[in-house]
Design a protein around this motif. Structure first.
Motif, short mmCIF file in Angstrom:
data_model
loop_
_atom_site.label_atom_id
_atom_site.label_comp_id
_atom_site.label_asym_id
_atom_site.label_seq_id
_atom_site.Cartn_x
_atom_site.Cartn_y
_atom_site.Cartn_z
N LYS A 40 0.83 -1.22 0.00
CA LYS A 40 0.00 0.00 0.00
C LYS A 40 0.86 1.26 0.00
CE LYS A 40 -1.96 -1.16 3.88
NZ LYS A 40 -1.27 -2.45 4.14
N SER A 41 1.79 1.32 0.95
CA SER A 41 2.61 2.54 1.03
C SER A 41 3.45 2.70 -0.22
CB SER A 41 3.51 2.48 2.26
OG SER A 41 2.73 2.39 3.42
N THR A 42 3.94 1.61 -0.74
CA THR A 42 4.74 1.68 -1.97
C THR A 42 3.91 2.26 -3.11
OG1 THR A 42 5.92 -0.26 -1.18
CG2 THR A 42 6.27 0.36 -3.45
N PRO A 66 2.47 11.43 3.94
CA PRO A 66 3.32 10.31 3.57
C PRO A 66 3.49 9.32 4.72
CG PRO A 66 4.58 12.37 3.62
CD PRO A 66 3.22 12.66 4.15
N GLU A 67 4.03 8.18 4.38
CA GLU A 67 4.21 7.12 5.37
C GLU A 67 5.04 7.60 6.56
OE1 GLU A 67 6.73 3.93 4.11
OE2 GLU A 67 5.51 2.45 5.15
N ASN A 68 6.13 8.33 6.25
CA ASN A 68 7.00 8.77 7.35
C ASN A 68 6.68 10.18 7.82
OD1 ASN A 68 7.86 10.23 5.23
ND2 ASN A 68 9.97 9.53 5.26
N LEU A 85 -3.66 9.79 1.73
CA LEU A 85 -3.44 9.67 3.17
C LEU A 85 -2.99 8.25 3.49
CD1 LEU A 85 -6.78 11.38 4.28
CD2 LEU A 85 -4.60 12.49 3.84
N ASP A 86 -1.76 8.14 4.00
CA ASP A 86 -1.27 6.81 4.38
C ASP A 86 -1.55 6.61 5.86
OD1 ASP A 86 -0.07 4.36 4.43
OD2 ASP A 86 1.75 5.00 3.39
N GLU A 87 -2.56 5.84 6.15
CA GLU A 87 -2.98 5.53 7.52
C GLU A 87 -3.17 6.77 8.38
OE1 GLU A 87 -1.02 2.29 9.29
OE2 GLU A 87 -0.61 1.32 7.37
N PRO A 88 -4.14 7.63 8.00
CA PRO A 88 -4.34 8.87 8.75
C PRO A 88 -4.94 8.64 10.13
CG PRO A 88 -6.05 8.62 7.11
CD PRO A 88 -5.08 7.51 6.88
#
Ligand SMILES: Nc1ncnc2c1ncn2[C@@H]1O[C@H](COP(=O)(O)OP(=O)(O)OP(=O)(O)O)[C@@H](O)[C@H]1O
Ligand SMILES: [Mg+2]
Lengths: 258, 624
Positions: A45-47, A87-89, A163-166
Motif C-alpha cells: 500500500k505505502s509503496t 506520507p508514510e514517514n 493519506l497513508d494511515e491517517p
C-alpha cells in the motif's frame, strides 16, 4: 475532465531487488470518490502511494493523476500543486513548531501568508493542536505528529488527498473531527485516497475500496457492490486469507509461565 | 528555480538552526554564540592579515613567485578540504529531500541550497577570508586588471565544492547499495593509497636521481681536486728544485685548470617557465596560481579562460549531482537485502533453526552464555549498519593517508633503526586502529536509537549489558588492530617478541578504551542521525565533554607504555635476546588491566542503571 478517473494506473509495478512489492496494479479511482486502499502489512500500500505521489519511481507501468499522465523525467509541479499528501514517514521537520511547518508547506504551494495563517489556525484548532504552539515537532506524540501532517496536507485545499494511515494512533475525538473534514471534502467533489487497517472506519467513510495482497490488486470497486450483504471485514478476510485455515496455534501462550 | 521557494527554504533552515540553538539549552546557546563570534573574528582578522601581507610583502615580488604563493595556499586548502571531505561523507542534509518530494517544490532549488550550505565548513571559513584578502591586496598593488582574480577565485572554489558535493552524493548512494559497496571501498582505498603514494614515489624517484647525479659530480670534483693538487705540487717541487723560473712557474700554474664544480652541484634542476605554465594549465587546482601570474604580467586571457572553464566544470558537476540525487531518491534506496535471503520463500522454521544453532557455539569460561548471545546479536547489528561500516572505514583510510607513506619514506632509515625501537612503530599502528573504534565505544548507545528501549527492558544486569556491548566491539577493533600491526610488522621487521607483544598491547589499549568509553557513553550520550554517523541535535555541552574526554585519553593510556619501558631497559642493560620480555610484560599489564576492568564494570553498571532513562531520552528521540 479528460478522463473518468482521478487516479488511473496501468500495470504499475515496483520491485525491490527480486521482490515485487507492487505487481501489475491497475487502479481506477473515480472523481469525487472516497477510496479505501486495504491490504495486510507489507502488501504494498505505502509503496503504491509513494509511486502515485512521485516519491518513488515505478519499475514499470504508467499512471495518470487528476487526468494528467505522470512523466518520470519531469518534476510534475503542476500535479503536485493540486494534491495533498500524508506520507508514510510524515515528512515533518523535527525542529520546527507546528505553525512554522505549516507556513513552510503553505509557502511551498505559493499561498499568501495571510491565508496560510488563517487556515493554520482553523486546522490546528479543529485537530486539537492549537495549544501546542511552543512545542517543536520532536516533542510531539505520535498521534500529534499524524495530525500535523494531515493539517499540512489539507492546508492548500487540494483536489486530491493521499493519506497513508491517517487514523493510526489518533484519539477518538480527533478521529471524529478528521472523518467530518474528509466527508465534507468529498461531498464538495474532491477525491480522497487513503489506506487504513481500521475496517470500521473505511466501511463507514469509503465509497470505493481496493484490496491489495502480496503486491497484487485482488479486488476493486464500489464498496456496496463488493461487500454485497456481508461486512467489509468478512470480505477482507475472505479475499486476503482464510482466517480459519491460516490460523496457527500458539499453544504455549495459553499457559502461564512457571 | 523558483525564487520564492528558495527564500522559504532559506527561512526554514534558519528557523531550524535557531530552534536547535534555543532548544539546546541556555548554556549551549551562549557557547554557540561565543563560538560564532570567535569564528567571525578569526575570519575577519585573517582577511585583514592576508590583505596586509599581500600589500606589503607581495607588492614587488615577480610573477613567478606569485604563482608559488597561490599554489601553496591552494594546496593547503585542498589538503584540509579533503580531510574535511571524509567527515563530510558522514553528514546528512538538514533539509532532506525525503521531506520535500511530495510538495510542489522544484527540487532544483532545494538541491542548490543544500549545495550552497556545503560551502560552510571549517576549511572554507579558514581559507576563504585569507584568499579574499590576498586577492584584494593584489588588486591594490597590481592594478584593476587583477580584478579578474575574484571571479577566478569564485569559480575555482565553485568547481571544487561542486565536484566534492557530487562525489559525496555519489558515494552516499553507492554505500547504500550492498552490491556496490565493496567496489566503492576497494576503489576508494586504491585511490587514496595511490594519491598518498604519488608524491612519495615522485620524491623517491626524483630525489634518488638527483642524489645519484650529485654523487657522481661530487666524485668528479674530488678527482679534479686531486689532479690539481698533484700538478701544483709537482710544479712547486720543480720550482724549489730550481728546474724552472718563477715566471715560468706562474705561467704554467695559470695553465693548470682549477677544478670547476659541475653545474649539477650548484643549481638544482629547475623547470622552465613554459613547462610550469603547462603543468598548471593541466592541473585544475593550479589555474588560480596561473591566472594570478599571468594577470600580474598583464595577460588576461588565461585567467578568463580558466574562470569560464572552472565555472563550466562546476555547472556540469552540479547538474550531474542533481540528476543522480533525484534518481537516488526516486528509485528508492533498497534497504540492505542480503543475497540469498531474498529468493527462497521464507521458511521460518529453517531460518530460525539456523539462527538458533549459530548460538551457543562458543563458551567462554567466566562469561555467562546470555552475555555471549547478546554480544553476537549486537555484533551483527553493528556490522550491518551502513553508518557504522562507514565509520570503521574512515580511520584505516586516515591511517593509510598518514602512516604508510611515512613508513615508506623512511624505509632506508628504518633498516638502520635499532631493533629495540621498532615496536614503537608497531604500537603506533595499533594505537591508530584502537582509535578507530573509539568513536563507537565513546557513544555506545547513540547507535542503538530506539533499540535502546529494548536494552532497557531486557532482564540482563547492567554490568553484563556493558560487558556484552564491549565484547561486541572487540572483534572489530581487534581485527583492525591485527591487520594494521601486521602490515607495520611486515614493513618494519620488528622482532617476534615485538610483534606478539604489540598485539597483546592492543588488547590492553582496547580495555582502557572500553572503561573510558563506558563512562562517556553513560554520562554523555549523543544521538546519531539515521543512516549517518553525524550527531544531530547535540548539545554543545556534550560536544565539549567529548572533546575534553578525548584529550584526556592519551593520559589514561600511559600505562600502556610500561611494557615497552621494561623491554627497553632489559635490552639497554644487555639482557639476553632469547627472553620475550615485551610479550611477557605486556601480558602482565593486560592481566592487571583486566582486573581493573572487572572491578570498574559493576560501578559503571550501577551508573548506567541510574542514568539509563536520561540516555534513552537522548538517543531514542526522532530525527530531522
Ligand atoms: N526500501 C525498501 N527496500 C526493500 N524492500 C522494501 C522497501 N520498501 C518496501 N519494501 C517491501 O515492499 C513490500 C511492501 O511494503 P509497503 O511498505 O508498501 O507495505 P504496506 O502495505 O504499506 O504495509 P503496512 O500496512 O505495514 O504499512 C514489503 O514486502 C516491504 O518489505
Ligand atoms: Mg504502509
Amino acid at each position: 475532465m479528460e478522463t473518468d478517473w482521478a487516479i488511473e494506473s496501468e500495470n504499475l509495478t515496483r520491485a525491490f531487488g527480486d521482490v515485487r512489492a507492487v505487481d501489475d496494479v491497475n487502479l481506477r479511482v473515480r472523481w469525487g470518490s472516497f477510496y479505501g486502499f486495504l491490504g495486510p502489512n507489507g502488501a504494498g500500500k505505502s509503496t503504491t502511494i509513494k509511486m502515485l505521489t512521485g516519491l518513488l519511481e515505478p519499475t514499470s507501468g504508467s499512471m495518470r493523476i487528476l487526468g494528467e499522465s505522470v512523466r518520470q523525467d519531469q518534476e510534475q509541479l503542476a500535479i503536485k500543486k493540486r494534491i495533498g499528501v500524508v506520507p508514510e514517514n510524515l515528512g515533518l521537520f523535527d525542529n520546527l513548531t507546528a505553525r512554522e511547518y505549516l507556513t513552510f508547506v503553505g509557502r511551498m504551494y505559493l499561498m499568501p501568508v495571510d491565508t496560510i495563517q488563517q487556515r493554520s489556525e482553523d486546522l490546528l484548532s479543529v485537530l486539537g493542536l492549537q495549544d501546542e504552539h511552543k512545542k517543536l515537532t520532536l516533542e510531539y506524540s505520535h498521534g500529534m505528529k499524524k495530525k500535523l501532517s494531515l493539517a499540512a496536507a489539507l492546508l492548500p485545499n487540494p483536489d486530491l488527498l493521499f493519506l497513508d494511515e491517517p487514523f493510526e494512533g489518533v484519539d477518538a475525538v480527533t478521529s471524529r473531527a478528521i472523518r467530518d473534514i474528509l466527508s465534507d471534502f468529498v461531498a464538495r467533489g474532491s477525491t480522497v485516497f487513503l489506506t487504513s487497517h481500521v475496517l470500521e472506519i473505511v466501511e463507514r467513510l469509503c465509497t470505493d475500496v481496493g484490496i491489495i495482497a502480496h503486491g497484487k490488486l485482488i479486488e476493486q470497486g464500489p464498496l456496496d457492490e463488493l461487500k454485497q450483504d456481508g461486512s467489509l471485514e468478512s470480505l477482507f478476510l475472505q479475499r486476503v486469507g482464510n482466517h480459519e485455515e491460516t490460523r496457527v496455534e500458539v499453544s504455549w501462550l495459553k499457559d502461564r509461565a512457571v | 528555480m523558483n525564487l520564492e521557494q528558495l527564500k522559504v527554504l532559506v527561512w526554514v533552515r534558519w528557523r531550524i538552526a535557531i530552534n536547535q540553538l534555543v532548544h539546546g539549552g541556555s548554556v549551549g546557546a551562549v557557547l554557540s554564540s561565543v563560538l560564532g563570534v570567535i569564528v567571525i573574528a578569526l575570519s575577519i582578522s585573517s582577511l585583514v592579515l592576508a590583505f596586509g601581507l599581500g600589500l606589503f610583502l607581495l607588492a614587488k615580488v615577480p610573477a613567478s613567485t606569485l604563482i608559488v604563493v597561490w599554489d601553496v595556499i591552494m594546496a593547503a586548502f585542498l589538503f584540509f578540504w579533503i580531510i574535511g571531505l571524509v567527515t563530510e561523507l558522514q553528514r546528512s542534509e538538514t533539509v532532506s529531500f525525503e521531506k520535500l518530494m511530495h510538495l510542489p517544490i522544484s527540487l532544483r532549488s532545494a538541491f542548490f541550497l543544500n549545495y550552497l550550505c556545503s560551502w560552510f565548513n571549517l576549511s572554507m571559513v579558514a581559507f576563504l577570508p585569507a584568499m579574499l584578502g590576498l586577492a584584494l591586496a593584489q588588486i591594490v598593488t597590481h592594478g584593476m586588471g587583477m580584478f579578474v582574480v575574484l571571479p577566478l577565485l569564485a569559480s575555482q572554489l565553485a568547481m571544487i565544492t561542486a565536484i566534492t558535493y557530487q562525489l559525496r552524493g555519489w558515494i552516499a548512494a553507492l554505500m547504500e547499495n550492498p552490491r556496490k559497496r565493496r567496489t566503492v571501498i576497494v576503489t576508494m582505498g586504491m585511490i587514496i593509497m595511490f594519491l598518498s603514494q604519488a608524491p612519495q614515489l615522485f620524491n623517491v624517484y626524483v630525489m634518488r636521481k638527483s642524489r645519484q647525479s650529485r654523487q657522481t659530480s661530487q666524485q668528479q670534483l674530488q678527482q679534479e681536486l686531486e689532479r690539481y693538487e698533484r700538478d701544483m705540487s709537482d710544479l712547486r717541487q720543480e720550482l724549489q728544485e730550481g728546474q724552472i723560473e718563477p715566471a715560468e712557474f706562474n705561467r704554467r700554474a695559470a695553465e693548470i685548470e682549477p677544478p670547476v664544480p659541475s653545474p649539477a652541484t650548484t643549481k638544482p634542476p629547475s623547470l622552465d617557465e613554459q613547462t610550469i605554465a603547462l603543468l598548471h594549465a593541466a592541473l585544475p587546482p593550479g589555474w588560480l596560481g596561473l591566472g594570478v601570474k599571468t594577470l600580474a604580467q598583464h595577460r588576461y586571457w588565461p585567467a578568463m579562460v580558466t574562470t569560464f572553464l572552472a565555472a563550466g566544470v562546476a555547472a556540469v558537476s552540479l547538474r550531474r549531482g542533481y540528476r543522480s540525487t533525484i534518481r537516488y531518491y526516486r528509485l528508492g534506496h533498497m534497504h540492505t537485502v542480503r543475497s540469498g535471503a531474498k529468493h527462497s520463500a521464507p521458511d521460518p522454521q529453517v531460518t530460525n533453526k539456523h539462527d538458533a544453532s549459530s548460538f551457543r557455539k562458543i563458551h567462554v569460561p567466566g562469561i555467562p552464555d546470555v552475555v555471549l548471545d547478546f554480544t553476537r546479536i549486537h555484533l551483527r547489528h553493528l556490522l550491518r549498519a551502513p553508518e557504522i561500516r562507514m565509520a570503521l572505514l574512515v580511520p584505516p583510510m586516515v591511517v593509510g593517508l598518514s602512516l604508510i607513506p611515512a613508513m615508506f619514506s623512511t624505509h632506508d632509515e628504518l633498516s638502520k633503526m635499532p631493533v629495540i625501537y621498532r615496536p614503537l612503530l608497531l604500537m603506533g599502528a595499533g594505537v591508530f586502529s584502537v582509535l578507530s573504534i573509539l568513536q563507537l565505544l565513546m557513544n555506545q548507545f547513540g547507535f542503538d536509537r530506539d533499540g535502546f528501549r529494548t536494552y532497557m527492558l531486557v532482564p540482563l544486569s547492567r554490568r553484563n549489558l556493558l560487558l556484552a556491548k564491549n565484547l561486541s566491539c572487540l572483534p572489530i577493533g581487534f581485527g583492525i588492530s591485527l591487520v594494521m600491526v601486521s602490515v607495520a610488522q611486515f614493513m618494519t621487521r620488528a622482532s617476534v617478541d615485538g610483534y606478539l607483544g604489540t598485539i597483546v598491547q592492543c588488547g590492553s589499549g582496547f580495555l582502557v578504551c572500553c572503561m573510558f568509553g563506558n563512562f562517556i557513553s553513560v554520562l554523555s550520550p549523543m544521538p546519531a542521525a539515521t543512516r549517518t554517523m553525524r550527531r544531530s541535535r547535540v548539545k554543545l555541552v556534550n560536544v565539549l565533554l567529548h572533546v575534553v574526554f578525548a584529550m584526556t585519553l592519551p593520559f589514561v593510556q600511559i600505562p600502556i607504555a610500561v611494557p615497552y619501558v621494561v623491554y627497553w631497559l632489559w635490552h639497554f642493560y644487555g639482557g639476553t635476546r632469547w627472553v620475550p620480555v615485551y610479550t611477557l610484560s605486556s601480558l602482565v599489564l593486560l592481566a592487571a588491566l583486566g582486573a581493573v576492568y572487572l572491578w570498574v564494570l559493576p560501578m559503571q553498571g550501577r551508573l548506567l542503571l541510574r542514568r539509563q532513562g536520561a540516555v534513552l531520552r537522548v538517543v531514542a528521540a526522532s530525527q530531522d
